[in-house]
Design an enzyme around this catalytic site. Structure first.
Site, PDB file in Angstrom:
ATOM      1  N   GLY A  20       0.820  -1.215   0.000  1.00  0.00           N
ATOM      2  CA  GLY A  20       0.000   0.000   0.000  1.00  0.00           C
ATOM      3  C   GLY A  20       0.852   1.262   0.000  1.00  0.00           C
ATOM      4  CB  VAL A  22       1.164   3.935   4.765  1.00  0.00           C
ATOM      5  CG1 VAL A  22       2.001   3.968   6.036  1.00  0.00           C
ATOM      6  CG2 VAL A  22       0.267   5.161   4.684  1.00  0.00           C
ATOM      7  CB  SER A  48       0.106  -8.344  -2.976  1.00  0.00           C
ATOM      8  OG  SER A  48      -0.974  -7.507  -2.946  1.00  0.00           O
ATOM      9  CB  CYS A 140      -1.989  11.929   8.229  1.00  0.00           C
ATOM     10  SG  CYS A 140      -3.626  11.853   7.491  1.00  0.00           S
ATOM     11  CB  SER A 170      -1.478  10.207  -0.951  1.00  0.00           C
ATOM     12  OG  SER A 170      -1.169  11.503  -0.514  1.00  0.00           O
ATOM     13  N   GLY A 171      -4.153  10.444   1.172  1.00  0.00           N
ATOM     14  CA  GLY A 171      -4.771  10.051   2.439  1.00  0.00           C
ATOM     15  C   GLY A 171      -5.762   8.913   2.240  1.00  0.00           C
ATOM     16  CE  LYS A 226     -10.305   8.513  11.970  1.00  0.00           C
ATOM     17  NZ  LYS A 226      -9.845   8.046  10.649  1.00  0.00           N
ATOM     18  NE  ARG A 247      -9.498  13.010   0.713  1.00  0.00           N
ATOM     19  CZ  ARG A 247      -8.806  12.367   1.662  1.00  0.00           C
ATOM     20  NH1 ARG A 247      -7.526  12.654   1.868  1.00  0.00           N
ATOM     21  NH2 ARG A 247      -9.378  11.444   2.403  1.00  0.00           N
ATOM     22  CG  HIS A 254      -2.907  15.925   4.730  1.00  0.00           C
ATOM     23  ND1 HIS A 254      -3.214  15.420   3.485  1.00  0.00           N
ATOM     24  CD2 HIS A 254      -3.348  14.991   5.622  1.00  0.00           C
ATOM     25  CE1 HIS A 254      -3.805  14.244   3.617  1.00  0.00           C
ATOM     26  NE2 HIS A 254      -3.885  13.951   4.898  1.00  0.00           N
ATOM     27  CD  GLN A 329      -0.827  12.737   2.951  1.00  0.00           C
ATOM     28  OE1 GLN A 329      -0.121  13.650   2.520  1.00  0.00           O
ATOM     29  NE2 GLN A 329      -1.427  11.881   2.144  1.00  0.00           N
TER      30      GLN A 329
HETATM   31  P1  A2P Z   1      -3.083  -5.711  -1.329  1.00  0.00           P
HETATM   32  O1  A2P Z   1      -2.201  -4.878  -2.219  1.00  0.00           O
HETATM   33  O2  A2P Z   1      -2.728  -7.165  -1.371  1.00  0.00           O
HETATM   34  O3  A2P Z   1      -4.549  -5.442  -1.484  1.00  0.00           O
HETATM   35  P2  A2P Z   1      -3.637   1.427   0.447  1.00  0.00           P
HETATM   36  O4  A2P Z   1      -3.714   2.124   1.782  1.00  0.00           O
HETATM   37  O5  A2P Z   1      -2.649   2.074  -0.487  1.00  0.00           O
HETATM   38  O6  A2P Z   1      -4.992   1.263  -0.154  1.00  0.00           O
HETATM   39  O7  A2P Z   1      -3.064  -0.057   0.744  1.00  0.00           O
HETATM   40  C1  A2P Z   1      -3.711  -0.994   1.582  1.00  0.00           C
HETATM   41  C2  A2P Z   1      -2.750  -2.111   1.960  1.00  0.00           C
HETATM   42  O8  A2P Z   1      -3.451  -3.037   2.808  1.00  0.00           O
HETATM   43  C3  A2P Z   1      -2.233  -2.931   0.781  1.00  0.00           C
HETATM   44  O9  A2P Z   1      -0.926  -3.363   1.041  1.00  0.00           O
HETATM   45  C4  A2P Z   1      -3.193  -4.111   0.779  1.00  0.00           C
HETATM   46  O10 A2P Z   1      -2.680  -5.276   0.188  1.00  0.00           O
HETATM   47  C5  A2P Z   1      -3.359  -4.338   2.253  1.00  0.00           C
HETATM   48  N1  A2P Z   1      -4.576  -5.133   2.498  1.00  0.00           N
HETATM   49  C6  A2P Z   1      -5.839  -4.822   2.146  1.00  0.00           C
HETATM   50  N2  A2P Z   1      -6.688  -5.835   2.506  1.00  0.00           N
HETATM   51  C7  A2P Z   1      -5.930  -6.775   3.115  1.00  0.00           C
HETATM   52  C8  A2P Z   1      -6.194  -8.044   3.715  1.00  0.00           C
HETATM   53  N3  A2P Z   1      -7.436  -8.536   3.752  1.00  0.00           N
HETATM   54  N4  A2P Z   1      -5.157  -8.760   4.222  1.00  0.00           N
HETATM   55  C9  A2P Z   1      -3.910  -8.266   4.182  1.00  0.00           C
HETATM   56  N5  A2P Z   1      -3.578  -7.052   3.643  1.00  0.00           N
HETATM   57  C10 A2P Z   1      -4.576  -6.328   3.101  1.00  0.00           C
END
Ligand code: A2P
Length: 352
Positions: A20, A22, A48, A140, A170-171, A226, A247, A254, A329
Site C-alpha cells: 500500500g 504507507v 499480492s 495524519c 494519498s490520504g 479524530k 479533500r 496535507h 502526510q
Molecule cells: P493488497 O495490495 O494485497 O490489497 P492502500 O492504503 O494504499 O490502499 O493499501 C492498503 C494495503 O493493505 C495494501 O498493502 C493491501 O494489500 C493491504 N490489504 C488490504 N486488505 C488486506 C487483507 N485482507 N489482508 C492483508 N492485507 C490487506
C-alpha cells in the site's frame, strides 16, 4: 531481538500492508534511517502474495497475512497499515507472537491502554505499550498539527484551536491517487463525464470536497473528530478543537490553516511564536510573505519536516495567532512517525 556479531540489536520487522501507499513509504523511510533490521517480512492480502519487494538491495517476497505468520517469522516489530479491520483482527496475533505492534490505523487510538504517540511531542507515553503490546500512530492531520501546537502550548498555554485542512488524495491510499490522476487525464481528453467516482464521494479533479470520512451525530465528520480527540489525548489537555477537513486535488502533503487562541491575558509576540516553532524538533518555519515564501505541498513532499508559515497575530484579539502548516502526510503523518516511534521504542526498551 537478535544480535549481530558487532552486538548491535537487530530486529525482525513485519510490514502489514506492504503493497500500500504507507507500506511502500515505510520501506523507503526505514532505508533512509538505517533501521536495524535482521529479517524483513512484507505482508499483504492473497492478491499480492508472491510479489517481490526491493529493500536494502535485496528482494523480499510478499507473504499472505495469516494468524501464524508473526510467530513463524519471530517478528519483533510489526507495522500495521492495512486498514482498521485488519488491525482489529490480526494485531493480537502479532502481540501473542512476541511483537510490539505499531498501528497506523484508527482502530486502537482512543483505547486508554494504548499509547498514541508523536515522538517529538509525547515520547514518554511509549512506556504504556506494555499494557497491550500496541502503540498507535495518530491520524495524519493530527500529527502535523500537534507538532506545531506543542511548542506553542509550552510557550503560552493553548485554550482553543480552529483548523481547516486541505488534504491530499494519498490520504485515501493508492486508490485515491490513481483516481485523481485518471480524472486529470480524462479532463484533458474530454472524457470526464465517463470517469469513475469511487475513492471519494464526488469528482476530485478541479474540485474541493468538504467531507473526509463519515458524518458523526454532532454533524462533524469522523476525520474532524479524530483531530479533536487525538489532539487532547496526545497533549494530555482538554484543548477545545474545531476542525473542518477538506479533500483537495493534490497528490501528496496535507495543508492546514490553524488559528490558536491562548489563555486569557496572553499578548502574542509573533517573534516569540516564530522562535518557539523554529526551535522545535523536525519543524521548520518558512515565512517571508513579501517574497512569496511560505509552506506548500510542493515544498514538503518527500521530506520528514513539518513546515509552518504565514504566522500573524489576530487583528482583534491579542491572545490569538494564525498560521499555515504543511507536511507530507504519507511520511510525517504515517511512515516516518511510525519509524520514529519504533526507534524510540528500541531506545527505551534496550536502554540505549
Ligand atoms: P493488497 O495490495 O494485497 O490489497 P492502500 O492504503 O494504499 O490502499 O493499501 C492498503 C494495503 O493493505 C495494501 O498493502 C493491501 O494489500 C493491504 N490489504 C488490504 N486488505 C488486506 C487483507 N485482507 N489482508 C492483508 N492485507 C490487506
Amino acid at each position: 531481538m537478535r544480535c549481530n556479531p558487532e552486538n548491535q540489536a537487530k530486529f525482525n520487522v513485519a510490514v502489514v500492508g506492504a503493497t500500500g501507499a504507507v507500506g511502500e513509504e515505510l520501506f523507503r523511510v526505514m532505508e533512509a534511517y538505517d533501521f536495524p533490521i535482521n529479517n524483513l517480512v512484507p505482508l499483504a492480502s492473497a492478491r499480492s502474495a508472491g510479489e517481490k519487494i526491493e529493500f536494502a538491495g535485496k528482494e523480499h517476497t510478499v507473504l499472505e497475512l495469516a494468524e501464524t505468520v508473526f510467530e513463524e517469522n519471530e517478528v519483533d516489530i510489526a507495522f500495521f497499515s492495512a486498514g482498521g479491520s485488519i488491525s482489529e483482527k490480526f494485531a493480537k496475533y502479532a502481540v501473542e507472537g512476541g511483537a510490539v505492534v505499531i498501528d497506523n490505523t484508527s482502530h486502537f487510538r482512543m483505547d486508554p491502554n494504548v499509547p498514541l504517540v508523536v515522538p517529538e511531542v509525547n515520547p514518554e507515553d511509549i512506556a504504556l505499550w506494555k499494557e497491550t503490546g500496541i502503540i498507535a500512530n495518530p491520524n495524519c492531520s493530527t500529527i502535523q498539527m500537534v507538532l506545531s501546537l506543542k511548542p506553542l502550548d509550552e510557550l503560552y498555554g493553548i485554550k482553543r484551536v480552529d483548523v481547516s485542512t486541505y488534504q491530499a488524495v494519498s490520504g485515501a491510499g493508492k486508490a485515491g491517487m490513481e483516481e485523481l490522476v485518471k480524472q486529470m487525464q480524462d479532463m484533458l481528453t474530454f472524457k470526464l463525464d465517463d470517469s469513475k467516482i469511487e475513492a471519494f464521494a464526488h469528482q476530485i479533479v478541479n474540485n474541493v470536497i468538504p467531507q473526509i470520512d463519515v458524518k458523526q451525530p454532532n454533524y462533524f465528520t469522523k476525520e474532524e473528530m479524530k483531530m479533536v480527540n487525538e489532539t487532547q489525548k496526545i497533549l494530555h489537555k482538554n484543548i477545545a478543537v474545531a476542525a473542518t477537513c477538506v479533500r483537495v486535488p493534490v497528490l501528496r502533503s496535507h495543508s492546514e490553516s490553524i488559528t490558536v487562541t491562548f489563555e486569557d491575558g496572553i499578548d502574542v509576540d509573533v517573534a516569540e511564536v516564530r522562535e518557539a516553532l523554529e526551535k522545535f524538533e523536525n519543524v521548520e518555519v518558512i515565512d517571508d510573505l513579501e517574497n512569496s515564501a511560505y509552506p506548500m505541498p510542493i515544498i514538503s513532499t518527500d521530506t520528514d519536516t513539518t513546515f509552518v508559515g504565514r504566522i500573524r497575530k489576530d487583528i482583534y484579539d491579542e491572545n490569538v495567532v494564525h498560521f499555515f502548516n504543511v507536511a507530507d502526510q504519507v511520511r510525517v503523518g504515517a511512515a516516518t512517525n511510525s519509524v520514529r516511534i519504533a526507534l524510540k521504542w528500541i531506545e527505551m526498551e534496550n536502554d540505549i
